[in-house]
Design a protein around this motif. Structure first.
Motif, short mmCIF file in Angstrom:
data_model
loop_
_atom_site.label_atom_id
_atom_site.label_comp_id
_atom_site.label_asym_id
_atom_site.label_seq_id
_atom_site.Cartn_x
_atom_site.Cartn_y
_atom_site.Cartn_z
N ASN A 43 31.36 98.73 10.72
CA ASN A 43 32.33 99.98 10.76
C ASN A 43 33.45 99.81 9.89
O ASN A 43 33.92 100.76 9.28
CB ASN A 43 32.42 100.48 12.16
N ASP A 94 32.57 100.05 6.40
CA ASP A 94 32.28 101.69 6.07
C ASP A 94 33.50 102.33 5.84
O ASP A 94 33.57 102.98 4.71
CB ASP A 94 31.26 102.12 7.11
N GLU A 95 34.43 102.08 6.63
CA GLU A 95 35.77 102.70 6.56
C GLU A 95 36.59 102.18 5.29
O GLU A 95 37.39 103.11 4.91
CB GLU A 95 36.77 102.45 7.89
N ASN A 96 36.31 101.11 4.94
CA ASN A 96 36.92 100.66 3.54
C ASN A 96 36.20 101.31 2.44
O ASN A 96 36.53 100.84 1.32
CB ASN A 96 36.83 99.03 3.45
N SER A 127 31.70 105.31 12.66
CA SER A 127 31.63 106.34 11.68
C SER A 127 30.49 106.88 11.45
O SER A 127 29.17 106.08 11.59
CB SER A 127 31.99 105.43 10.38
N LYS A 144 41.79 98.54 15.78
CA LYS A 144 42.77 98.47 14.50
C LYS A 144 43.75 97.43 15.07
O LYS A 144 44.99 97.75 14.50
CB LYS A 144 43.03 99.53 14.05
N ASN A 161 42.22 95.36 4.57
CA ASN A 161 42.85 96.66 4.87
C ASN A 161 44.07 96.78 5.51
O ASN A 161 44.69 95.51 5.61
CB ASN A 161 41.88 97.74 5.60
#
Length: 337
Positions: free
Chosen positions: A19, A22-24, A57, A151, A175
């Motif tokens: 995930n 994917d978000e990156n 996601s 996070k 990130n």
């Protein structure tokens, strides 16, 4: 720069890392051998057995077919239990051969193979020839999936003999809440990653027995010392053990309810049998198998590992936990260093 990444293993850590990637902005294919888990991830965007109250996601895609997940992948991330690495790697090799592909390999598994005493990178190197891989990197450090899902600020290490490969992994994962450092000491990072689970079993047992912070701090500190001794016997860099993969991972694994090894130790300390703990945990407790491997390695190499030996005696020889602690405390006095 975005790339196609195949993540193999959809447990708590594998699915959360997928995930994150994917978000990156990467094109991520998450593989699981369980069709029902794949269906849940794709249809409900949840992974309820492993991560509670988390929505994945909607662009993350899960697959039950390994070859489909690997098609076009420039990086392959293994996040399967250590006991499954060799068999999965063999299937990956066959798929990569058919696809005529040579991706970078990364693993985030923490353990030592039973009987062979191989580290995970060694297993991957044996099962997947260099014709079908460009590099091997290990990703490790103090990182609970549950905290990364929220996070929470997390720092880990990417270790490879090829520093360019480590830097590539750094770029893939970095990130604003997940920071990656590079390291060239693959041996030290993998030994620290595997053996800290033994110490977490011990600190959990102390908690279950009613001991306090002094005892847990002592066990973690002396546990790190014996892990360092074993690592040094293989040529690991001593500095690795005071870094993220060493002391960092021992702290997080040896003190948190998010650690299944700590929880397992806690239940053992409260009087539950090992079989009962394993049966109702519902997830792999890597420290149990690693204790056996580390104990046997220490015997072979003549490395003094009294804490590991005591935990081995409790797990595999039925020794009473309180007697094991008493025997440790009554060992002959010696210099700390």
């Amino acid at each position: 720069m975005s790339e196609k990444i195949a993540v193999l293993g959809a447990g708590s850590w594998g699915s959360i890392l997928a995930n994150l990637l994917d978000e990156n902005g990467h094109d991520v294919a998450l593989w699981s051998y369980k069709p029902e888990q794949v269906a849940e991830l794709n249809e409900k965007h949840t992974n309820s057995h492993y991560i509670q109250n988390f929505t994945f996601s909607d662009t993350l895609k899960a697959y039950a077919d390994l070859k489909t997940a690997l098609t076009g992948a420039e990086t392959v991330l293994f996040v399967v239990p250590t006991k499954a690495v060799r068999s999965v790697a063999g299937e990956v090799k066959a798929a990569l051969e058919a696809l005529n592909s040579r991706p970078a390999l990364v693993h985030a598994s923490k353990g030592i193979e039973q009987n062979t005493y191989k580290r995970v990178s060694e297993i991957l190197a044996e099962e997947i020839p260099s014709a079908y891989r460009s590099s091997i990197t290990v990703l490790s450090g103090p990182s609970h999936a549950e905290d990364v899902a929220k996070k929470d600020l997390t720092l880990v290490t990417a270790a490879s003999a090829d520093l360019n490969a480590a830097k590539h992994v750094q770029d893939l994962f970095m990130n604003n809440y997940f920071r990656v450092y590079t390291n060239s000491d693959v041996i030290g990072v993998e030994i620290a990653a595997a053996l800290k689970n033994i110490i977490a079993l011990g600190t959990g047992a102390l908690n279950g027995l009613g001991y306090g912070d002094n005892a847990k701090a002592a066990l973690m500190t002396r546990g790190l010392a014996e892990i360092s001794r074993l690592g040094a016997s293989f040529g690991a860099n001593p500095q690795t053990f005071i870094g993220l993969a060493g002391v960092g991972d021992i702290i997080v694994t040896g003190t948190s309810q998010n650690s299944r090894n700590y929880r397992a130790g806690d239940e053992l300390g409260r009087g539950e049998s090992l079989d009962d703990v394993i049966n109702h945990m519902g997830m792999v407790i890597e420290g149990v198998a690693t204790t056996k491997s580390a104990y046997e390695l220490a015997q072979q190499r003549g490395v003094d590992m009294p804490i590991t030996e005591a935990i081995y005696q409790v797990l595999y020889e039925g020794k009473d936990i309180r007697k094991a602690i008493s025997d440790l405390m009554q060992r002959e006095g010696r210099s700390e260093f």
